[in-house]
Enzyme design. Structure first.
Site, mmCIF file in Angstrom:
data_model
loop_
_atom_site.group_PDB
_atom_site.id
_atom_site.type_symbol
_atom_site.label_atom_id
_atom_site.label_comp_id
_atom_site.label_asym_id
_atom_site.label_seq_id
_atom_site.Cartn_x
_atom_site.Cartn_y
_atom_site.Cartn_z
ATOM 1 N N TYR A 62 0.821 -1.219 0.000
ATOM 2 C CA TYR A 62 0.000 0.000 0.000
ATOM 3 C C TYR A 62 0.856 1.272 0.000
ATOM 4 O O TYR A 62 0.432 2.298 -0.535
ATOM 5 C CB TYR A 62 -1.007 -0.036 1.165
ATOM 6 C CG TYR A 62 -2.095 -1.033 0.859
ATOM 7 C CD1 TYR A 62 -3.054 -0.753 -0.109
ATOM 8 C CD2 TYR A 62 -2.119 -2.284 1.460
ATOM 9 C CE1 TYR A 62 -4.025 -1.688 -0.446
ATOM 10 C CE2 TYR A 62 -3.087 -3.227 1.135
ATOM 11 C CZ TYR A 62 -4.032 -2.915 0.179
ATOM 12 O OH TYR A 62 -4.982 -3.839 -0.170
ATOM 13 N N ASP A 104 -8.048 5.389 -4.369
ATOM 14 C CA ASP A 104 -7.288 6.569 -4.805
ATOM 15 C C ASP A 104 -8.066 7.842 -4.443
ATOM 16 O O ASP A 104 -9.213 7.774 -3.999
ATOM 17 C CB ASP A 104 -6.976 6.486 -6.318
ATOM 18 C CG ASP A 104 -8.238 6.563 -7.179
ATOM 19 O OD1 ASP A 104 -9.025 7.526 -7.027
ATOM 20 O OD2 ASP A 104 -8.459 5.658 -8.016
ATOM 21 N N GLY A 164 -17.618 1.779 -14.409
ATOM 22 C CA GLY A 164 -16.281 1.183 -14.341
ATOM 23 C C GLY A 164 -16.075 0.164 -13.242
ATOM 24 O O GLY A 164 -15.030 0.147 -12.600
ATOM 25 N N THR A 165 -17.056 -0.693 -13.054
ATOM 26 C CA THR A 165 -16.875 -1.751 -12.058
ATOM 27 C C THR A 165 -17.348 -3.084 -12.628
ATOM 28 O O THR A 165 -18.338 -3.140 -13.358
ATOM 29 C CB THR A 165 -17.563 -1.402 -10.714
ATOM 30 O OG1 THR A 165 -17.410 -2.499 -9.812
ATOM 31 C CG2 THR A 165 -19.018 -1.061 -10.868
ATOM 32 N N SER A 166 -16.619 -4.153 -12.274
ATOM 33 C CA SER A 166 -16.893 -5.460 -12.876
ATOM 34 C C SER A 166 -18.070 -6.175 -12.216
ATOM 35 O O SER A 166 -18.524 -7.198 -12.708
ATOM 36 C CB SER A 166 -15.651 -6.348 -12.774
ATOM 37 O OG SER A 166 -15.334 -6.567 -11.411
ATOM 38 N N GLN A 168 -15.623 2.601 -4.862
ATOM 39 C CA GLN A 168 -14.893 1.449 -4.322
ATOM 40 C C GLN A 168 -13.391 1.714 -4.389
ATOM 41 O O GLN A 168 -12.599 0.943 -3.868
ATOM 42 C CB GLN A 168 -15.202 0.206 -5.153
ATOM 43 C CG GLN A 168 -16.666 -0.188 -5.148
ATOM 44 C CD GLN A 168 -16.934 -1.261 -6.176
ATOM 45 O OE1 GLN A 168 -16.812 -2.444 -5.915
ATOM 46 N NE2 GLN A 168 -17.301 -0.849 -7.377
ATOM 47 N N HIS A 219 -14.491 1.390 0.415
ATOM 48 C CA HIS A 219 -13.409 0.422 0.633
ATOM 49 C C HIS A 219 -12.171 1.063 1.249
ATOM 50 O O HIS A 219 -11.086 0.494 1.183
ATOM 51 C CB HIS A 219 -13.038 -0.279 -0.680
ATOM 52 C CG HIS A 219 -14.089 -1.234 -1.164
ATOM 53 N ND1 HIS A 219 -14.095 -1.790 -2.428
ATOM 54 C CD2 HIS A 219 -15.193 -1.739 -0.543
ATOM 55 C CE1 HIS A 219 -15.150 -2.588 -2.560
ATOM 56 N NE2 HIS A 219 -15.830 -2.562 -1.442
HETATM 57 N N1 APR Z 1 -13.778 2.949 -18.850
HETATM 58 C C1 APR Z 1 -14.820 2.261 -18.299
HETATM 59 N N2 APR Z 1 -14.674 1.038 -17.757
HETATM 60 C C2 APR Z 1 -13.455 0.480 -17.742
HETATM 61 C C3 APR Z 1 -12.324 1.132 -18.294
HETATM 62 C C4 APR Z 1 -12.529 2.431 -18.866
HETATM 63 N N3 APR Z 1 -11.527 3.126 -19.412
HETATM 64 N N4 APR Z 1 -11.249 0.315 -18.153
HETATM 65 C C5 APR Z 1 -11.689 -0.795 -17.538
HETATM 66 N N5 APR Z 1 -13.016 -0.712 -17.291
HETATM 67 C C6 APR Z 1 -13.904 -1.687 -16.649
HETATM 68 C C7 APR Z 1 -13.502 -3.127 -16.856
HETATM 69 O O1 APR Z 1 -14.078 -3.611 -18.061
HETATM 70 C C8 APR Z 1 -14.069 -3.807 -15.617
HETATM 71 O O2 APR Z 1 -15.394 -4.252 -15.838
HETATM 72 O O3 APR Z 1 -13.815 -1.471 -15.252
HETATM 73 C C9 APR Z 1 -14.082 -2.683 -14.571
HETATM 74 C C10 APR Z 1 -13.045 -2.823 -13.480
HETATM 75 O O4 APR Z 1 -13.315 -3.981 -12.733
HETATM 76 P P1 APR Z 1 -12.374 -4.467 -11.541
HETATM 77 O O5 APR Z 1 -10.948 -4.448 -11.967
HETATM 78 O O6 APR Z 1 -12.926 -5.748 -11.020
HETATM 79 O O7 APR Z 1 -12.524 -3.304 -10.434
HETATM 80 P P2 APR Z 1 -13.709 -3.050 -9.382
HETATM 81 O O8 APR Z 1 -15.011 -3.491 -9.940
HETATM 82 O O9 APR Z 1 -13.567 -1.647 -8.940
HETATM 83 O O10 APR Z 1 -13.291 -4.016 -8.190
HETATM 84 C C11 APR Z 1 -14.095 -4.013 -7.044
HETATM 85 O O11 APR Z 1 -12.557 -5.431 -5.933
HETATM 86 O O12 APR Z 1 -10.509 -6.200 -5.181
HETATM 87 C C12 APR Z 1 -11.568 -5.402 -4.935
HETATM 88 O O13 APR Z 1 -11.600 -3.784 -3.286
HETATM 89 C C13 APR Z 1 -11.257 -3.972 -4.624
HETATM 90 O O14 APR Z 1 -12.678 -2.059 -4.893
HETATM 91 C C14 APR Z 1 -12.185 -3.213 -5.535
HETATM 92 C C15 APR Z 1 -13.269 -4.236 -5.810
#
Ligand code: APR
Length: 234
Positions: free
Chosen positions: A56, A94, A175-177, A91, A109
């Site tokens: 971190y 940063d 932007g979250t999976s 989530q 988070h």
């Molecule tokens: N614009 C929009 N979406 C995007 C871009 C972009 N430029 N680049 C990537 N993505 C999408 C990806 O397609 C994906 O679906 O953002 C998503 C990111 O997913 P993750 O990497 O799984 O991140 P997140 O959903 O924030 O993860 C959730 O997991 O490990 C934990 O605590 C951590 O907060 C985090 C949580």
């Protein structure tokens, strides 16, 4: 759009990708070289605190090399100009939303630039490296840790978030999976409480089927366009 007054926005790693911060699950994802359980669990912190603190520390230091992008700036504009209720839940750990100027913001988070006392729960703004055994100003215990919600720990401010979701007219996920709960379940809660639901993401996510609408593309393009439309229709 005229009937929309209460908006809840959820952001994930994808909104910071265009700023140069790696996402978690994509190619080049943050976990490369580290298994999640080695750096992001209470057990890891107990067994190898030096590794977890260093991980971190590096991420905190990297904040100095990145800037908010058009998507962060667009949400900051929404925050400034939207007269109704708004809660932006991130989530991300940063500080790019804050640096863009967003105020109505919750870090569910945790945050890289915060240290948490494991003994008394006190928090301190922290920008440098955080050595293991750093002392808490409030209680004196050598127990400061990164203020990050690890897997298995309860995300912050859930009551506040669930109240906002229950009252939302519109829930937007950016932007979250949709891989990590409870955030992945916000769409169902908002939908069940009557909100319209919109997903803005680079690709279809695990949760896409739960949204009324999904727009695919880069956050840096989709978010400014959406904010412009929302403010224009208000
Ligand atoms: N614009 C929009 N979406 C995007 C871009 C972009 N430029 N680049 C990537 N993505 C999408 C990806 O397609 C994906 O679906 O953002 C998503 C990111 O997913 P993750 O990497 O799984 O991140 P997140 O959903 O924030 O993860 C959730 O997991 O490990 C934990 O605590 C951590 O907060 C985090 C949580």
């Amino acid at each position: 759009m005229n009937s929309v007054r209460n908006i809840v926005v959820l952001t994930g790693a994808g909104i910071s990708a265009e700023s140069g911060i790696a996402t978690f699950r994509g190619p080049g994802g943050l976990w490369e070289g580290h298994r999640v359980e080695d750096v992001c669990t209470p057990e890891a912190l107990a067994h190898d605190p030096a590794l977890v603190h260093r991980f971190y520390d590096l991420r905190r230091a990297a904040l100095a090399t990145v800037e908010p992008n058009a998507a962060h700036h667009a949400l900051a504009r929404l925050d400034r100009e939207w007269r109704g209720e708004l809660l932006i839940v991130t989530q991300n750990v940063d500080d790019l939303h804050e640096r863009a100027g967003t105020r109505r913001l919750l870090h569910m988070h945790g945050a890289l630039q915060s240290a948490l006392c494991a003994a008394c729960g006190e928090r301190r703004h922290w920008i440098d490296a955080l050595p293991v055994g750093s002392r808490c100003d409030a209680c004196g215990a050598a127990a400061l840790r990164p203020d990050i919600v690890f897997f298995g720990e309860m995300p912050y401010r859930m009551e506040r978030i669930e109240t906002a979701l229950a009252q939302a007219d519109l829930f937007v996920s950016i932007g979250t999976s949709g891989a990590v709960y409870p955030a992945a379940g916000f769409v169902q809660l908002a939908d069940a409480c009557g909100a319209d639901t919109l997903e803005l993401n680079l690709e279809r996510s695990t949760g896409s089927d739960s949204f009324a609408e999904t727009r695919l593309g880069r956050a840096g393009e989709l978010v400014p366009a959406w904010v412009e439309a929302v403010l224009g229709a208000a």
